[in-house]
Design an enzyme around this catalytic site. Structure first.
Site, PDB file in Angstrom:
ATOM      1  N   LYS A  77       0.853  -1.176   0.000  1.00 47.58           N
ATOM      2  CA  LYS A  77       0.000   0.000   0.000  1.00 47.58           C
ATOM      3  C   LYS A  77       0.891   1.230   0.000  1.00 47.58           C
ATOM      4  O   LYS A  77       1.444   1.611   1.018  1.00 47.58           O
ATOM      5  CB  LYS A  77      -0.919   0.065   1.232  1.00 47.58           C
ATOM      6  CG  LYS A  77      -1.937   1.217   1.129  1.00 47.58           C
ATOM      7  CD  LYS A  77      -2.449   1.696   2.472  1.00 47.58           C
ATOM      8  CE  LYS A  77      -1.598   2.790   3.052  1.00 47.58           C
ATOM      9  NZ  LYS A  77      -1.640   4.079   2.275  1.00 47.58           N
TER      10      LYS A  77
ATOM     11  N   GLY B  65      -4.815   4.677   5.301  1.00 49.78           N
ATOM     12  CA  GLY B  65      -4.430   3.859   6.445  1.00 49.78           C
ATOM     13  C   GLY B  65      -5.592   3.174   7.139  1.00 49.78           C
ATOM     14  O   GLY B  65      -5.534   1.962   7.404  1.00 49.78           O
ATOM     15  N   PRO B  66      -6.675   3.908   7.464  1.00 42.84           N
ATOM     16  CA  PRO B  66      -7.783   3.277   8.184  1.00 42.84           C
ATOM     17  C   PRO B  66      -8.473   2.160   7.411  1.00 42.84           C
ATOM     18  O   PRO B  66      -9.110   1.303   8.023  1.00 42.84           O
ATOM     19  CB  PRO B  66      -8.742   4.449   8.426  1.00 42.84           C
ATOM     20  CG  PRO B  66      -7.871   5.663   8.412  1.00 42.84           C
ATOM     21  CD  PRO B  66      -6.824   5.374   7.388  1.00 42.84           C
TER      22      PRO B  66
ATOM     23  N   VAL C 243      -7.179   0.365   3.934  1.00 41.05           N
ATOM     24  CA  VAL C 243      -6.248  -0.630   3.406  1.00 41.05           C
ATOM     25  C   VAL C 243      -5.123  -0.931   4.395  1.00 41.05           C
ATOM     26  O   VAL C 243      -4.768  -2.095   4.612  1.00 41.05           O
ATOM     27  CB  VAL C 243      -5.668  -0.155   2.060  1.00 41.05           C
ATOM     28  CG1 VAL C 243      -4.580  -1.106   1.568  1.00 41.05           C
ATOM     29  CG2 VAL C 243      -6.777  -0.058   1.024  1.00 41.05           C
TER      30      VAL C 243
ATOM     31  N   GLU D  95       9.901   1.806  10.537  1.00 40.53           N
ATOM     32  CA  GLU D  95      10.848   2.925  10.416  1.00 40.53           C
ATOM     33  C   GLU D  95      10.011   4.184  10.569  1.00 40.53           C
ATOM     34  O   GLU D  95       9.206   4.513   9.689  1.00 40.53           O
ATOM     35  CB  GLU D  95      11.568   2.870   9.058  1.00 40.53           C
ATOM     36  CG  GLU D  95      12.775   3.770   8.994  1.00 40.53           C
ATOM     37  CD  GLU D  95      12.443   5.134   8.414  1.00 40.53           C
ATOM     38  OE1 GLU D  95      12.316   6.093   9.213  1.00 40.53           O
ATOM     39  OE2 GLU D  95      12.306   5.249   7.197  1.00 40.53           O
TER      40      GLU D  95
ATOM     41  N   CYS E  57      12.948  11.882   7.313  1.00 39.09           N
ATOM     42  CA  CYS E  57      12.853  11.505   8.719  1.00 39.09           C
ATOM     43  C   CYS E  57      14.191  11.586   9.439  1.00 39.09           C
ATOM     44  O   CYS E  57      14.235  11.730  10.657  1.00 39.09           O
ATOM     45  CB  CYS E  57      12.258  10.110   8.854  1.00 39.09           C
ATOM     46  SG  CYS E  57      13.051   8.881   7.800  1.00 39.09           S
TER      47      CYS E  57
ATOM     48  N   GLU F 237       8.564  16.475  15.491  1.00 43.19           N
ATOM     49  CA  GLU F 237       9.062  16.339  14.126  1.00 43.19           C
ATOM     50  C   GLU F 237       8.247  17.266  13.224  1.00 43.19           C
ATOM     51  O   GLU F 237       7.083  17.002  12.930  1.00 43.19           O
ATOM     52  CB  GLU F 237       8.948  14.890  13.656  1.00 43.19           C
ATOM     53  CG  GLU F 237       9.567  14.657  12.302  1.00 43.19           C
ATOM     54  CD  GLU F 237       9.496  13.205  11.861  1.00 43.19           C
ATOM     55  OE1 GLU F 237      10.429  12.739  11.181  1.00 43.19           O
ATOM     56  OE2 GLU F 237       8.500  12.523  12.187  1.00 43.19           O
TER      57      GLU F 237
END
Length: 475
Positions: free
Chosen positions: A170, A203-204, A206, A245, A279, A378
């Site tokens: 995904k 995300g919610p 698949v 990660e 990141c 972040e």
């Protein structure tokens, strides 16, 4: 307009179980540049079933067969490199030069490296009469982000394919175009049906369906710590391996003996790459407090040389990826000003002359304390904060005072001193004197920056399970 309305399942492009679409926005123009279908649990189930069937045979392929397959995939990716670069620029705003010189080469590099590693990989050893062997873990669910879209797909798919896993990917729904081209390359390369499957979605829907599916043996996730926690929670009932990660707030310690002008300038420039959307970016710059005023002047001068504009032009920074990200960055810049940090350069709003697009002013704060939000959170934008320290012990303490531990940086005229400081930092990767990235070096973090490692040989072992065969050798 790119309209990618089918998913890649079991070697074919198929429509979703339930039609639902999402518009894809070009962050440089805020205009619609395509549509994708949004999948759901039924699509994921179909893909997982295909991957499970394929694993029965693909998990037992020979090393030679998989070496040939990696060569075929790499050849197709090379053939599509210009298409990939253009897609990355369009979907997430990376300047065309950066897309061609970094985004795509990093993705290709993971396949080149996987081929080299597989050629020499040792998976079997004996201990007395027992055989210790490493086998592919099975079906891997992969959830990847938008900030380095091709790199994050390739660094998961290449080692998983190399060791014999099958997979369901995904990609980010925000930046799905490069993933589509990647899947087309996989298909043209002749990867066996069901080995690689792609489902677009959020995300919610698949992501959660992949994480919870009992037919998935492992989830490899790259994204925010918040989302990573949810993936782990969703995966827990089926006791699958969770590889993460996650976020970072990397400290860049400029030691007293470093060339301050060079170290500050290069640190600011490094923070601005990819519009700060990395990141592992060196977002907290630690400088001797006695030289804070010098550091401010150097940082301001460096920012003045950073060009911001259309990613189709020769600029240093394009836009950030979305309105959501732009709003979050603006809020944190405003919070930094409200908390009393010194605004050295940049600030809220768009850069002058850019009235449309998700452009952010390259921003530097100084006189920051490590308890401020801009030092803790972040930001994921072109914002660097300068924090003063009195001695090296305090610098190390400040660097380690974070929930994150993905990367860290140390600058010093003495390599021995830089090494000594590196040994005290709680981070998964430490770069000394702005060392170049090494795709063979393990990438991953301590603390809330994740679990496991990507890149290089250690990534191979993340996608394998260990089996002990007792009595394998005659006593």
């Amino acid at each position: 307009m790119r309209n990618y309305l089918d998913f890649y399942i079991d070697g074919a492009w198929v429509p979703p179980a339930k039609p639902r679409t999402l518009e894809v926005i070009n962050p440089a123009t805020e205009g619609v540049v395509g549509q994708i279908s949004m999948g759901g649990a039924a699509d994921v189930d179909r893909a997982v079933q295909a991957a499970r069937r394929a694993f029965d045979s693909f998990g037992r392929t020979s090393r030679a067969e998989r070496l040939d397959l990696l060569d075929a995939v790499l050849a197709q990716l090379v053939a599509r490199k210009d298409d990939l670069a253009a897609a990355i620029t369009e979907e997430m705003g990376a300047p065309a030069g950066l897309a061609a010189a970094a985004h795509v080469p990093f993705g290709l590099g993971h396949f080149q490296l996987a081929r080299q590693i597989l050629a020499d990989l040792q998976t079997d050893r004996t201990m007395g009469t027992t055989l210790i062997t490493a086998e592919p873990i099975g079906v891997v669910g992969m959830i990847t982000p938008w900030n380095w879209p091709l790199n994050q797909i390739a660094c998961k798919v290449a080692p998983a394919l190399a060791v014999g896993c099958t997979m369901v990917l995904k990609p980010s729904e925000v930046a799905p175009f490069s993933a589509q081209i990647f899947a087309e390359a996989i298909h043209t390369a002749g990867v066996p049906h069901g080995v690689f499957n792609l489902i677009n979605g959020d995300g919610p829907s698949v992501g959660a369906a992949i994480s919870t599916h009992p037919g998935v043996d492992m989830v490899s996730f790259t994204g925010s710590t918040r989302a990573g926690v949810q993936v782990a929670c969703d995966a827990a009932p089926t006791v699958k391996r969770v590889h993460q990660e996650l976020g970072g707030k990397s400290a860049n310690i400029i030691l007293p003996d470093a060339d301050l002008a060079d170290a500050v300038a290069r640190g600011v420039e490094a923070m601005m790459v990819n519009s700060g959307q990395s990141c592992n970016a060196p977002s907290r710059m630690l400088v001797p407090i006695s030289r804070m005023e010098e550091a401010k002047a150097i940082a301001a001068q460096t920012i003045a040389q950073q060009t911001v504009g259309s990613p189709q032009e020769a600029v240093a920074l394009g836009p950030v990826v979305s309105q959501t990200q732009w709003d979050r960055i603006q809020a944190l810049i405003a919070q930094g000003m409200a908390e009393g940090a010194t605004l050295v350069a940049g600030g809220t709003g768009r850069p002058d002359g850019l009235d449309r697009g998700y452009y952010v002013k390259p921003t530097v704060f100084a006189d920051v304390t490590n308890d401020m939000a801009i030092a803790r959170e972040e930001i994921f934008g072109p914002v660097v904060v300068l924090i003063g320290y009195c001695n090296v012990d305090e610098a190390v303490a400040i660097a380690n005072d974070s929930v994150y531990g993905l990367a860290a940086y140390v600058q010093s005229a003495s390599l021995d001193q830089a090494r000594a400081v590196a040994s005290r930092l709680r981070a998964g990767q430490v770069l000394l004197n702005y060392a170049a990235l090494d795709l063979n070096a393990p990438f991953g973090g301590f603390k809330q920056s994740g679990n496991g490692r990507e890149w290089g040989e250690l990534a191979f072992h993340e996608f394998m399970e260990v089996k002990a065969v007792l009595g394998y050798e005659a006593a």
